[in-house]
Design a protein around this motif. Sequence first.
Motif, short mmCIF file in Angstrom:
data_model
loop_
_atom_site.label_atom_id
_atom_site.label_comp_id
_atom_site.label_asym_id
_atom_site.label_seq_id
_atom_site.Cartn_x
_atom_site.Cartn_y
_atom_site.Cartn_z
N LEU A 4 0.63 -1.29 -0.16
CA LEU A 4 -0.10 0.20 -0.25
C LEU A 4 0.77 0.75 0.00
O LEU A 4 0.44 2.35 -0.85
CB LEU A 4 -1.14 -0.02 1.05
N ILE A 5 2.21 1.29 0.90
CA ILE A 5 2.78 2.45 0.83
C ILE A 5 4.47 2.10 2.01
O ILE A 5 3.86 1.01 2.28
CB ILE A 5 2.03 3.52 1.69
N VAL A 31 6.90 7.70 0.63
CA VAL A 31 6.41 9.28 1.55
C VAL A 31 8.04 10.29 2.15
O VAL A 31 7.69 11.17 2.06
CB VAL A 31 5.94 8.39 3.31
N MET A 32 8.83 9.21 2.17
CA MET A 32 9.48 10.38 2.41
C MET A 32 9.89 11.11 1.00
O MET A 32 10.57 12.38 1.09
CB MET A 32 11.46 9.56 3.24
N ASN A 33 10.00 10.27 -0.25
CA ASN A 33 10.90 10.67 -1.36
C ASN A 33 9.80 12.20 -1.64
O ASN A 33 9.98 13.04 -1.79
CB ASN A 33 10.75 10.31 -1.93
N HIS A 34 7.90 11.52 -1.32
CA HIS A 34 7.87 12.52 -2.35
C HIS A 34 6.70 13.35 -0.87
O HIS A 34 6.45 14.49 -1.76
CB HIS A 34 5.67 11.66 -2.60
N MET A 35 7.10 13.24 0.38
CA MET A 35 6.40 14.43 1.28
C MET A 35 7.54 15.17 1.84
O MET A 35 7.10 15.79 2.59
CB MET A 35 5.48 13.61 2.61
N ASN A 36 8.61 14.67 1.71
CA ASN A 36 9.79 15.62 2.45
C ASN A 36 9.82 15.24 3.68
O ASN A 36 10.18 16.40 4.25
CB ASN A 36 9.59 16.92 1.37
N LEU A 37 9.25 13.90 4.06
CA LEU A 37 9.64 14.19 5.66
C LEU A 37 10.99 13.04 6.14
O LEU A 37 11.15 12.84 5.19
CB LEU A 37 8.43 13.10 5.83
N GLY A 95 7.46 10.56 8.28
CA GLY A 95 7.66 9.71 7.25
C GLY A 95 6.17 8.28 7.92
O GLY A 95 5.22 8.02 7.25
N LEU A 96 6.80 7.35 8.90
CA LEU A 96 6.17 6.78 9.30
C LEU A 96 4.77 6.67 10.23
O LEU A 96 3.99 6.08 9.76
CB LEU A 96 6.48 5.68 10.19
N MET A 97 5.02 7.99 10.33
CA MET A 97 3.36 8.58 10.95
C MET A 97 2.28 8.96 10.17
O MET A 97 1.54 7.85 9.73
CB MET A 97 3.30 9.86 12.46
N TYR A 98 2.94 9.35 8.20
CA TYR A 98 1.86 9.66 7.96
C TYR A 98 1.70 8.27 7.48
O TYR A 98 0.66 8.44 6.93
CB TYR A 98 3.18 10.43 6.38
#
Length: 313
Positions: A74-75, A80-86, A91-94
């Motif tokens: 799913l994810i 997340v880190m690459n696309h959301m800049n986290l 990133g994990l919380m997201y």
Amino acid sequence: MLVRDNKVCNVPHWFKFVRFGQLIIGPPGSGKTTYCKTISKLLTDLGRKVVIVNLDPANEVVEDLEFHIDICELITICDVMNHMNLGPNGGLMYAIEYLETHVKWLLDKLHFYQEKPDSYYFLFDCPGQVELYMHHCSMKNVLSILQNKLDLRLCCVNLIDSHYCSDPGKYISTLLLSLTMMLHLELPHINVLSKMDLALKHKNQLSYGLDYYTEVLDLQYILEQLQEDPVNSKFKKLNAALISLVEDFSLVHFHPLNKKDNRTIVRVSNAIDKANGYVYGTNEQRNIQAMLSCTIGAETEQERIGLDRDFYA
Ligand SMILES: Nc1nc2c(ncn2[C@@H]2O[C@H](COP(=O)(O)OP(=O)(O)OP(=O)(O)O)[C@@H](O)[C@H]2O)c(=O)[nH]1
């Protein structure tokens, strides 16, 4: 004496539709994936059909462990880190918030096993970020959906590295951490001190016997130890208040676990079966004494702590 359940007691007909499982949590590196591997082998040997669900988007491929359901489909944390800049934590919380909003994906995957005639047993390998189980609500919401929609009876297994026993300050923080998780998740809960072999190896670093730490005995001794430290002695009132909070709830104690000692794994597994109610089911042979001990607490000290009490005490 081993008996077939249905000959000993009347099990309600709806019980066969109930599914059981474990939610395996704990700080990073506490041994969650190793535990998942060991317990799944034990349960498979007992004849349970184990489904391993990876809910940690940062989990890499693990040797000898096949995830039947994997959140990485799913994810993933990298996406997340690459696309959301986290960063890794954010990133994990997201990712877990994303799982909450896309919980249907998980429900559909689990339904696949629910609809089969076989009774499956679910192991959820979770991320190590403790905020997810202390105050953040996404994981709790996902669990409550799973329990309500799938009639899943989960027991939370919280693994804590026994290395924390060697420092009074760290020990108090693990007690507070475990207590907060118990109160926040509102699930049947088993706390486990993992890597007991290492604690035994470095026994000289511990001020008291291991049973002091597993049973969470009189915490005044820990308070006195904290007073010996010049920094901590300034916070005597705060430390005393924290200790009395843990003592007043009187909920936290630990089961020792050593991945190399099968007896500790069996004892943890038995405690979990009692906590989530599996012991009352009809799926396998079980011990009448274990069932009785759930209802009337008929368990001796020897049975509870084990034959090798001296070894772990
Ligand atoms: N000596 C010893 N080592 C253990 C035990 N259980 C786990 N370990 C080791 O501890 C390390 C971390 O174990 P993992 O199972 O990866 O821990 P984890 O909690 O899944 O780690 P994250 O996924 O990073 O949160 C590994 O090197 C394991 O081999 C144990 O009972 N004894």
